[in-house]
Motif scaffolding. Structure first.
Motif, mmCIF file in Angstrom:
data_model
loop_
_atom_site.group_PDB
_atom_site.id
_atom_site.type_symbol
_atom_site.label_atom_id
_atom_site.label_comp_id
_atom_site.label_asym_id
_atom_site.label_seq_id
_atom_site.Cartn_x
_atom_site.Cartn_y
_atom_site.Cartn_z
ATOM 1 N N ASP A 280 0.829 -1.210 0.000
ATOM 2 C CA ASP A 280 0.000 0.000 0.000
ATOM 3 C C ASP A 280 0.864 1.262 0.000
ATOM 4 O O ASP A 280 0.491 2.300 0.552
ATOM 5 C CB ASP A 280 -0.932 -0.005 1.220
ATOM 6 C CG ASP A 280 -2.092 0.973 1.090
ATOM 7 O OD1 ASP A 280 -2.670 1.057 -0.003
ATOM 8 O OD2 ASP A 280 -2.415 1.654 2.084
ATOM 9 N N ASP A 281 2.026 1.184 -0.641
ATOM 10 C CA ASP A 281 2.993 2.286 -0.564
ATOM 11 C C ASP A 281 2.490 3.582 -1.163
ATOM 12 O O ASP A 281 2.879 4.670 -0.734
ATOM 13 C CB ASP A 281 4.316 1.881 -1.220
ATOM 14 C CG ASP A 281 4.165 1.563 -2.707
ATOM 15 O OD1 ASP A 281 3.099 1.032 -3.110
ATOM 16 O OD2 ASP A 281 5.113 1.826 -3.471
ATOM 17 N N PRO A 287 7.168 10.514 5.234
ATOM 18 C CA PRO A 287 8.010 9.952 6.301
ATOM 19 C C PRO A 287 7.210 9.484 7.510
ATOM 20 O O PRO A 287 7.612 8.544 8.200
ATOM 21 C CB PRO A 287 8.928 11.130 6.660
ATOM 22 C CG PRO A 287 8.992 11.952 5.413
ATOM 23 C CD PRO A 287 7.624 11.856 4.816
ATOM 24 N N SER A 288 6.076 10.122 7.761
ATOM 25 C CA SER A 288 5.280 9.764 8.939
ATOM 26 C C SER A 288 4.378 8.555 8.713
ATOM 27 O O SER A 288 3.842 7.998 9.666
ATOM 28 C CB SER A 288 4.420 10.960 9.362
ATOM 29 O OG SER A 288 3.498 11.300 8.337
ATOM 30 N N GLN A 289 4.219 8.140 7.456
ATOM 31 C CA GLN A 289 3.295 7.045 7.162
ATOM 32 C C GLN A 289 3.961 5.782 6.626
ATOM 33 O O GLN A 289 3.380 4.701 6.696
ATOM 34 C CB GLN A 289 2.246 7.516 6.138
ATOM 35 C CG GLN A 289 1.284 8.562 6.663
ATOM 36 C CD GLN A 289 0.308 9.004 5.583
ATOM 37 O OE1 GLN A 289 0.708 9.483 4.526
ATOM 38 N NE2 GLN A 289 -0.977 8.835 5.846
ATOM 39 N N ILE A 290 5.167 5.895 6.086
ATOM 40 C CA ILE A 290 5.768 4.767 5.392
ATOM 41 C C ILE A 290 6.034 3.575 6.315
ATOM 42 O O ILE A 290 6.136 2.432 5.849
ATOM 43 C CB ILE A 290 7.073 5.199 4.674
ATOM 44 C CG1 ILE A 290 7.472 4.161 3.618
ATOM 45 C CG2 ILE A 290 8.183 5.446 5.686
ATOM 46 C CD1 ILE A 290 6.470 3.988 2.510
ATOM 47 N N GLN A 291 6.103 3.815 7.626
ATOM 48 C CA GLN A 291 6.296 2.709 8.560
ATOM 49 C C GLN A 291 5.159 1.690 8.448
ATOM 50 O O GLN A 291 5.360 0.493 8.660
ATOM 51 C CB GLN A 291 6.399 3.223 9.996
ATOM 52 C CG GLN A 291 6.701 2.135 11.026
ATOM 53 C CD GLN A 291 8.029 1.439 10.777
ATOM 54 O OE1 GLN A 291 9.036 2.098 10.485
ATOM 55 N NE2 GLN A 291 8.048 0.113 10.870
ATOM 56 N N GLU A 323 8.700 8.646 -3.634
ATOM 57 C CA GLU A 323 9.952 8.941 -2.944
ATOM 58 C C GLU A 323 10.204 8.002 -1.766
ATOM 59 O O GLU A 323 11.301 7.458 -1.612
ATOM 60 C CB GLU A 323 9.948 10.386 -2.457
ATOM 61 C CG GLU A 323 11.219 10.782 -1.726
ATOM 62 C CD GLU A 323 11.171 12.211 -1.229
ATOM 63 O OE1 GLU A 323 12.194 12.673 -0.691
ATOM 64 O OE2 GLU A 323 10.119 12.863 -1.373
ATOM 65 N N GLN A 324 9.204 7.813 -0.911
ATOM 66 C CA GLN A 324 9.411 6.978 0.270
ATOM 67 C C GLN A 324 9.624 5.511 -0.097
ATOM 68 O O GLN A 324 10.334 4.783 0.594
ATOM 69 C CB GLN A 324 8.227 7.127 1.232
ATOM 70 C CG GLN A 324 8.158 8.479 1.932
ATOM 71 C CD GLN A 324 9.409 8.762 2.756
ATOM 72 O OE1 GLN A 324 9.857 7.915 3.527
ATOM 73 N NE2 GLN A 324 9.978 9.947 2.586
ATOM 74 N N LEU A 329 11.385 2.516 1.984
ATOM 75 C CA LEU A 329 10.767 1.191 2.043
ATOM 76 C C LEU A 329 11.612 0.102 1.383
ATOM 77 O O LEU A 329 11.760 -0.999 1.935
ATOM 78 C CB LEU A 329 9.378 1.245 1.390
ATOM 79 C CG LEU A 329 8.629 -0.082 1.272
ATOM 80 C CD1 LEU A 329 8.367 -0.685 2.651
ATOM 81 C CD2 LEU A 329 7.319 0.115 0.500
ATOM 82 N N THR A 330 12.166 0.374 0.213
ATOM 83 C CA THR A 330 12.856 -0.677 -0.541
ATOM 84 C C THR A 330 14.031 -1.271 0.235
ATOM 85 O O THR A 330 14.189 -2.499 0.303
ATOM 86 C CB THR A 330 13.326 -0.144 -1.906
ATOM 87 O OG1 THR A 330 12.179 0.133 -2.722
ATOM 88 C CG2 THR A 330 14.195 -1.170 -2.621
ATOM 89 N N GLU A 331 14.859 -0.429 0.828
ATOM 90 C CA GLU A 331 15.998 -0.982 1.559
ATOM 91 C C GLU A 331 15.535 -1.765 2.786
ATOM 92 O O GLU A 331 16.124 -2.802 3.125
ATOM 93 C CB GLU A 331 16.976 0.113 1.976
ATOM 94 C CG GLU A 331 18.222 -0.468 2.640
ATOM 95 C CD GLU A 331 19.399 0.479 2.676
ATOM 96 O OE1 GLU A 331 20.537 -0.015 2.823
ATOM 97 O OE2 GLU A 331 19.189 1.706 2.540
ATOM 98 N N TYR A 332 14.477 -1.295 3.435
ATOM 99 C CA TYR A 332 13.939 -2.044 4.571
ATOM 100 C C TYR A 332 13.500 -3.442 4.118
ATOM 101 O O TYR A 332 13.778 -4.446 4.790
ATOM 102 C CB TYR A 332 12.749 -1.303 5.186
ATOM 103 C CG TYR A 332 12.021 -2.122 6.231
ATOM 104 C CD1 TYR A 332 12.472 -2.166 7.547
ATOM 105 C CD2 TYR A 332 10.892 -2.876 5.884
ATOM 106 C CE1 TYR A 332 11.822 -2.943 8.500
ATOM 107 C CE2 TYR A 332 10.239 -3.651 6.825
ATOM 108 C CZ TYR A 332 10.706 -3.684 8.129
ATOM 109 O OH TYR A 332 10.069 -4.463 9.067
ATOM 110 N N MET A 333 12.826 -3.506 2.999
ATOM 111 C CA MET A 333 12.361 -4.791 2.476
ATOM 112 C C MET A 333 13.536 -5.717 2.170
ATOM 113 O O MET A 333 13.522 -6.902 2.526
ATOM 114 C CB MET A 333 11.522 -4.566 1.208
ATOM 115 C CG MET A 333 10.192 -3.873 1.456
ATOM 116 S SD MET A 333 9.430 -3.278 -0.076
ATOM 117 C CE MET A 333 9.381 -4.759 -1.035
ATOM 118 N N LEU A 334 14.546 -5.182 1.507
ATOM 119 C CA LEU A 334 15.698 -6.004 1.123
ATOM 120 C C LEU A 334 16.449 -6.511 2.359
ATOM 121 O O LEU A 334 16.885 -7.667 2.404
ATOM 122 C CB LEU A 334 16.626 -5.195 0.220
ATOM 123 C CG LEU A 334 16.074 -4.885 -1.176
ATOM 124 C CD1 LEU A 334 16.967 -3.879 -1.893
ATOM 125 C CD2 LEU A 334 15.933 -6.154 -2.006
#
Length: 613
Positions: A280-281, A287-291, A323-324, A329-334
């Motif tokens: 749901d990106d 920055p406040s919602q991407i978590q 942007e987020q 998000l992408t690096e967190y996923m990886l």
């Protein structure tokens, strides 16, 4: 969709978005209805509401008090102009934003842009491998311990390249479902940054797939428009990497059996790809919602105690235009995949499909140029063929027969041959000529028939010059300038080139939209018999003698410059009306209509039948 419209859409669906709740993972079920029930309005509004480099906030159009300039029942904009969602003609981003630009009445809409090179519609669509084509689609992977990482809507000039950098760092692969010409980002094969990043994807071993040309709802458009969305994206990708994909994802997850989309995708040789994990990106791009997206991603792939070692596998979705997503998000996923022992892969790999099956070889690449198909815009004008008494002027060079078209006043010639074709030579005007459907003996219109060829008045009430929307009426298109009967060299037919498909390498049938091929779309009921065969098989018909082969001869009767002020809004043509002194405007457009806009008075204006200032 304009920025202001998107904000309204977001406001309307805010309760639905908030209902997800950040502490809980967003688990998307495997039932196709779970995906397809997602609100198209929600997706559109949220996805494009955020301001990015290429999706800039658009200034609201001024409130208009006059009548619409384009649309159903009104007509088309002038060549090169877009028809906005509100029904007005213009050239800037507010008018030309797609999805949303009314491409049926806006020749300049991105949807009508045609990438350079030959059309890919004639490429063989051989089905190979074990992955299903078309149908209800693919929702999950089959290879244990894998997570197929996918990105829609791009590329984006900065974000996509950063995502590729991260993939390199973590030695992961992804599938990019590319859209060719949407959200005012520019055409992918004409923009250096996009060309570079798409080539990089290919070289690095990522999978390139299709997300259509301009992100239209594939269940809500006609079969031809649906195929055109795929063909044009293929042409652009072919121009960049020399091949076309066999995997696609429908915008809004919308490709139903009832609409014919599932079958069309099967016929085109596409694996319809959905997902079973949604971050749901596009709704969390701050920055406040991407978590929330991070929590939902990890929650999905660990749901019910699922582990890579235990054989779990997932197919997820993100969007590389945000942007987020790119920077957070992408690096967190990886990193999460690495920590949990999963392997980030392409869709093809997660399905066990060999790389050789992901693409089809496609030749005929074009150079850096693009055009809006004249034949496409010609088919969407709301104006009916000009009436000549009880008969209509031919639009496809046929005459008599079941359609009862007349050649009088047509751009093909005024004589109707014994075989039912319009032309100007003795083959058409001599022995066997059908006087009931044209002139005979000579291409010159006789005085007794001249009156009947005068166009019927479009309206009994004169319209104000500024509101006349007929600048782009395509029933007055210019006569093609190509040599008569020249075989197509680029896959096009009819249109301004006047090419015939007969004997071409693309197929012998000329579709209603000006492309050569041999499928039922080319050879069926709307096939243009004037520029090829229409037998349904694409084979050259032996019954077509030379006399039946239409020509685009330049010797067609020239308009008689009577200089009589137009009484019906038309100019030039067989009536020879001038716009000077008319109530419709003093400029005669290239399409034969009087008016006073730039569409009438600018490029292509016919100064012999009016002023051009």
């Amino acid at each position: 969709m304009h920025f202001s419209t998107a904000l309204a859409a977001v406001a309307a669906v805010a309760p639905l978005v908030n209902a997800h709740g950040s502490p809980l993972p967003k688990i998307v079920g495997l039932n196709p209805r779970d995906l397809k029930a997602r609100s198209v309005l929600s997706n559109l509004g949220a996805r494009f509401a955020e301001v990015h480099e290429f999706a800039k906030e658009s200034k609201p159009l001024k409130a208009r008090q006059d009548t619409p300039e384009c649309g159903q029942g009104v007509g088309s904009c002038a060549a090169g102009q877009c028809c906005s969602q509100s029904g007005y003609c213009g050239n800037d981003d507010d008018y030309c934003y797609s999805p949303g630009c009314n491409y049926a009445y806006g020749p300049g809409c991105p949807d009508n842009a045609v990438p350079a090179g030959t059309n890919t519609s004639s490429i063989a669509r051989t089905k190979v491998g074990s992955v299903a084509y078309g149908g209800a689609g693919i929702y999950s992977c089959v290879k244990a311990g894998t997570v197929a990482l996918t990105y829609d809507d791009g590329p984006q000039k900065v974000f996509t390249a950063h995502i590729l950098d991260l993939m390199d760092t973590y030695k992961a692969k992804a599938t990019f479902f590319i859209t060719g010409n949407n959200i005012n980002k520019g055409q992918i094969d004409l923009t250096p940054e996009y060309i570079s990043v798409i080539k990089r994807m290919d070289t690095a071993g990522h999978q390139i797939a299709s997300h259509t040309w301009t992100h239209l709802d594939m269940s809500a458009v006609s079969s031809f428009d649906r195929k055109n969305q795929m063909w044009k994206n293929e042409m652009a990708l072919r121009n960049i990497v020399g091949k076309i994909p066999t995997y696609m994802r429908p915008p809004y997850s919308s490709c139903t059996a009832a609409s014919g989309c599932e079958k069309d995708m099967a016929d085109l040789g596409y694996h319809v790809t959905y997902f079973d994990v949604d971050t749901d990106d596009y709704n969390q791009d701050s920055p406040s919602q991407i978590q929330r997206s991070k929590d939902w991603f990890k929650g999905n792939i660990t749901a019910g105690g699922a582990t890579a070692a235990g054989g779990a596998k997932w197919l997820d979705i993100q969007h590389d235009i945000h942007e987020q997503t790119a920077n957070n998000l992408t690096e967190y996923m990886l990193k999460t995949l690495t920590d949990l022992g999963y392997k980030g892969v392409t869709v093809g790999e997660c399905l066990g499909d060999p790389v050789a099956n992901w693409y089809r070889t496609a030749g005929g690449a074009g150079t850096a140029s693009s055009s809006v198909s004249a034949s496409r815009s010609a088919t969407v004008s709301s104006a009916a063929p000009t009436s000549t008494g009880t008969k209509k002027v031919t639009t496809d060079a046929t005459c008599g027969g079941t359609n009862q078209y007349t050649c009088l006043g047509s751009s093909f010639g005024n004589c109707c041959s014994a075989s039912g074709w319009c032309g100007t030579t003795t083959d058409y005007c001599g022995t066997g000529c059908q006087s009931g459907f044209g002139n005979c003996g000579s291409n010159v219109i006789s005085s007794s028939k001249a009156a009947s060829s005068t166009p019927k008045a479009a309206s009994s009430t004169p319209q104000a010059a500024t509101s006349t929307p007929k600048a782009a009426s395509s029933t007055k298109a210019a006569t093609p300038s190509a040599a008569p009967g020249k075989v197509s060299t680029d896959g096009t037919c009819a249109g301004t080139s006047g090419f015939t498909c007969t004997g071409s390498s693309f197929g012998n049938c000329c579709s209603a939209y000006g492309w050569c091929g041999s499928t039922t779309d080319h050879c069926g009921s709307t096939c243009n018999a004037a520029f090829g065969t229409c037998s349904g098989s694409g084979a050259v018909s032996s019954s077509k003698a030379p006399v039946a082969t239409p020509t685009k001869a330049s010797s067609a009767a020239a308009p008689v410059a009577t200089k009589k002020a137009s009484t019906d809004g038309s100019c030039a043509g067989t009536a020879g009306f001038t716009c000077t002194g008319s109530t419709f405007g003093n400029c005669c457009s290239q399409y034969g209509w009087c008016g006073s806009t730039t569409g009438h008075c600018g490029t292509g204006c016919n100064k012999s039948f009016g002023t051009c200032t």
